[in-house]
Design a protein around this motif. Structure first.
Motif, PDB file in Angstrom:
ATOM      1  N   SER A   6       2.107   4.820  -0.920  1.00 36.62           N
ATOM      2  CA  SER A   6       1.653   6.064  -1.543  1.00 36.62           C
ATOM      3  C   SER A   6       2.759   7.094  -1.395  1.00 36.62           C
ATOM      4  O   SER A   6       3.447   7.150  -0.365  1.00 36.62           O
ATOM      5  N   ASN A  43       0.131   5.380  -5.861  1.00 36.72           N
ATOM      6  CA  ASN A  43      -1.196   5.382  -5.254  1.00 36.72           C
ATOM      7  C   ASN A  43      -1.557   4.012  -4.711  1.00 36.72           C
ATOM      8  O   ASN A  43      -1.961   3.134  -5.453  1.00 36.72           O
ATOM      9  N   ASP A  44      -1.371   3.840  -3.426  1.00 38.10           N
ATOM     10  CA  ASP A  44      -1.769   2.587  -2.788  1.00 38.10           C
ATOM     11  C   ASP A  44      -1.227   1.375  -3.556  1.00 38.10           C
ATOM     12  O   ASP A  44      -1.956   0.437  -3.864  1.00 38.10           O
ATOM     13  N   LEU A  45       0.085   1.452  -3.841  1.00 40.82           N
ATOM     14  CA  LEU A  45       0.711   0.424  -4.665  1.00 40.82           C
ATOM     15  C   LEU A  45       1.132  -0.778  -3.825  1.00 40.82           C
ATOM     16  O   LEU A  45       1.763  -0.622  -2.790  1.00 40.82           O
ATOM     17  N   ASN A  79       0.802  -1.235   0.000  1.00 40.26           N
ATOM     18  CA  ASN A  79       0.000   0.000   0.000  1.00 40.26           C
ATOM     19  C   ASN A  79       0.828   1.276   0.000  1.00 40.26           C
ATOM     20  O   ASN A  79       0.598   2.188   0.792  1.00 40.26           O
ATOM     21  N   LYS A 113       0.219   2.600  -9.912  1.00 33.56           N
ATOM     22  CA  LYS A 113       0.092   1.217  -9.463  1.00 33.56           C
ATOM     23  C   LYS A 113       0.916   0.295 -10.358  1.00 33.56           C
ATOM     24  O   LYS A 113       1.186   0.621 -11.519  1.00 33.56           O
TER      25      LYS A 113
END
Ligand SMILES: Nc1ncnc2c1ncn2[C@@H]1O[C@H](COP(=O)(O)OP(=O)(O)O)[C@@H](O)[C@H]1O
Ligand SMILES: [Mg+2]
Lengths: 231, 450
Positions: free
Chosen positions: A11, A25-27, A9, A217
């Motif tokens: 960011s 982004n919330d990778l 997650n 992502k």
């Protein structure tokens, strides 16, 4: 195969002209041991930013990075860098007042210096740097040879994770091919997890897994190919 | 790899930074070292001057002040002041008992006359304009100088024994006298002869044996007889009243300031004061004090400027190595280790600069010493005296330029070396504080960018 290295997650954003712009982004993604990954993405998509977080050169705003199940923040960033990973950049990878073999030994753990030298020469030889070149100041080696020394350094350090940010970006096509072949070899022969960031499809073709960095992502090619829309 | 090994390779294989830092430090060190050597030389020359002037303190009457106060004063006040213009016998005794005093000279002048002896004072030049009043009842005026010491004070500087010898402790029982060779010639006297002298105009003549002849007396002093206090005590003790001179010889000239401080306040009258050639000392050392202040200031400026230049240069070189730092950080090296390596490099260069500057300052210290002696001292004294001679000294040898230059040439001792090392270390620490803060502020990722 087990998960060696996990991004959870993540960011991250930059403040640009007074406005926050999110790059990651919330990778989330899990890397497996002994696999050769490439991360593809156009220039400016955030590849280097991602690698900086993965290599603990920077900390994510939210989310965490795990190595062998442990949060690297708890492990200590420099401990993680020192013992578990090796980083290769596009250029300026080597200390310019040292020769090839010194660059390799300077980064080795606590073993006897005599053994260090033997091991360094051996590893350098394995990546195609013969002794006469290993004894040369790195500033007098070609770009390809310098990257070979950097790869040898990563190998000799005996860390399981090798991260590289555009390692062939400054090389001609033929040399780039050789270097990529070398990365492939170290993941197969030495069981290293190799993660290379690149914008070259040619490089990506040689890897086991191709990842796309899109909209902050990571998307695996093939599995969710439908998501990969050209930019 | 060991940080010393890394530091060494870095200096040897990329020598530019080392050479630049060496040059800057060498220059700054040399300037500071020279400054410190100048300061030490100044201190040494002041000490030498103090020593050469001797450790003598004299009690004097402030005639100038007394004259000023007497002018326009009533008869009563005038008498009161005149009564105070006497060197107090009790003070002479009190001070002579101080532990710092090695010898006390007390001299009294007795005025008398003789019918048989001829004055040797020549009237042709009349250079001093001192007219010797004829004694009441005619004859020749004579001055008897009675000293409590075997060698009277005047022999320390002005007078030289030409023939015969000084009084010794053994002949205290005898009445002996030293006379000028001019007086001896005029009256056809020799060493071993006896002269009959009255101790005061109305006294009985006393026979004195001439034990020595002296030369070097100015015209007004050729009629002066140097006798012993013991003789006066034997033949006319009531004449031992007024002291004309008291000089305390201190064991160590450097005790003078303390001695003056503790006894000046005890003087019985405002017209009596203690003098220790402070005039001469101050006059001689004043230009040195000025120079010392100037060099103090200069050194502070050089030190601050030097520290700033060093910081700037070292910072530049550290910034120049930001990729190296980034690389080391990316490889998990600690900032402390990187900092240590850089510090070792600078210290190594600094040691060379220190040794070089020190060697240079060894050479320059001789130049500095003779420069101070030749220019500063001579220039300061020449306008007033023409030559570097301290003529007004109460006693002690004559102080010449060459003596001064000779004696403070060697000025690099352990203390100096320590001072140099401390100054250099301070500078280096200042210079190293720059990379310290730069490296500590580095973010590994940032230093690998741009
Ligand atoms: N320090 C920074 N401050 C602001 N924006 C940055 C900074 N570093 C990178 N960026 C921006 O973030 C985006 C991603 O950069 P980067 O991760 O270097 O991409 P890539 O490596 O894929 O080219 C780019 O638009 C870049 O301009
Ligand atoms: Mg990039």
């Amino acid at each position: 195969m087990s998960n060696l290295f996990e991004l959870k997650n993540l960011s991250y954003g930059y403040i640009d002209g007074g406005k926050k712009r999110m790059i990651l982004n919330d990778l989330s993604y899990s890397f497996k041991k002994g696999v050769f990954y490439t991360i593809l993405g156009p220039s400016g998509s955030g590849k280097s930013t991602l690698l900086a977080l993965a290599s603990a050169l920077d900390a994510p705003e939210t989310g965490s990075v795990h190595y062998a199940g442990a949060d690297i923040k708890e492990m200590g960033f420099s401990q993680f860098r020192k013992h578990h990973m090796s980083m290769i950049f596009q250029k300026y990878n080597l200390i310019d007042y040292l020769n090839g073999v010194e660059n390799v030994t300077a980064n080795m753990g606590a073993i006897k210096s005599r053994d260090k030298n033997d091991l360094a020469y051996k590893v350098l030889n394995q990546v195609g740097i013969v002794k006469s070149k290993a004894d040369r100041r790195v500033t007098r080696l070609s770009g390809g040879e310098q990257q070979r020394v950097a790869i040898a350094r990563a190998l000799a350090k005996d860390a399981s994770l090798v991260l590289a940010d555009e390692p062939t970006g400054a090389l001609d096509t033929a040399t780039a091919k050789e270097i990529i072949a070398l990365f492939k070899r170290i993941s197969k022969e030495f069981g290293k997890t190799v993660i290379i960031v690149t914008h070259s499809d040619e490089v990506a073709k040689n890897s086991d897994v191709i990842l796309h960095l899109t909209n902050g992502k990571l998307v695996e090619m093939g599995s969710e190919q439908s998501n990969v829309t050209g930019e | 790899m060991h940080i010393f090994q890394l530091a060494f390779l870095s200096l040897i294989r990329k020598p530019t930074k080392g050479i630049v830092i060496f040059s800057v430090l060498f220059m700054i060190f040399s300037l500071i070292f020279t400054g410190i050597i100048i300061q030490n030389t100044i201190t040494a020359s002041k000490d030498y001057t103090r020593k050469a002037l001797g450790g003598n303190v004299e009690m004097k009457i402030d005639f100038a002040k007394a004259m000023q106060d007497i002018q326009g004063a009533s008869g009563e006040t005038r008498t009161e002041i005149e009564n105070q213009m006497v060197l107090p016998e009790n003070m002479a005794k009190v001070l002579s008992e101080d532990a710092a005093v090695s010898k006390t000279h007390i001299e009294r002048t007795l005025y008398t006359s003789s019918d048989s002896l001829q004055s040797a004072v020549s009237n042709d030049g009349g250079s001093f304009g001192i007219s010797l009043a004829s004694p009441v009842g005619g004859g020749t005026s004579l001055f008897l100088l009675a000293s409590n010491q075997n060698i009277p004070l005047d022999f320390d500087k002005q007078l030289k024994l030409e023939d015969g010898s000084f009084r010794t402790d053994e002949d205290r029982e005898k009445d002996t006298v030293l006379i000028s060779s001019e007086f001896a010639a005029k009256n056809n006297l020799r060493v071993g002869d006896n002269v009959a002298v009255k101790l005061f105009p109305e006294g009985e003549p006393v026979s004195f044996e001439i034990i020595g002849l002296f030369s070097g007396a100015p015209n007004h002093m050729v009629d002066q007889f140097y006798i012993s206090e013991a003789s006066v005590e034997r033949h006319a003790p009531e004449q031992l009243k007024n002291i004309s001179r008291v000089v305390w010889q201190l064991k160590d000239p450097f005790d003078i300031p303390d001695f003056l401080a503790s006894y000046s306040v005890q003087m019985p009258s405002e017209y009596i004061y203690l003098d220790a050639s402070t005039e001469q000392y101050n006059q001689l050392t004043k230009p040195l004090d000025v120079m010392s202040t100037v060099f103090d200031l200069l050194m502070v400026v050089i030190f601050i400027a030097g520290a700033m230049i060093s910081i700037a240069i070292v910072t530049l070189f550290v910034r120049d190595r930001q990729f190296e730092i980034g690389l080391l950080l990316a490889n998990g090296e600690s900032k402390v280790r990187i900092l240590s390596q850089f510090s070792v490099e600078i210290f190594f260069v600094a040691v060379f600069a220190f040794v070089g500057a020190f060697a240079l300052s060894l050479l320059s210290s001789d130049l500095v010493a003779s420069w101070i002696a030749a220019n500063q001292l001579v220039e300061s004294t020449q306008p007033s005296q023409g030559m570097f001679f301290i003529n007004d000294m109460i006693s002690g040898p004559q102080l010449t330029m060459s003596q001064v230059a000779e004696s403070f040439k060697v000025s690099i001792d352990g203390d100096t070396l320590l001072a140099l090392a401390v100054a250099s270390l301070g500078l280096i620490l200042a210079a190293i504080s720059a990379p310290l803060s730069v490296i500590l502020s580095y973010k590994p990722r940032k230093s690998l960018q741009n």
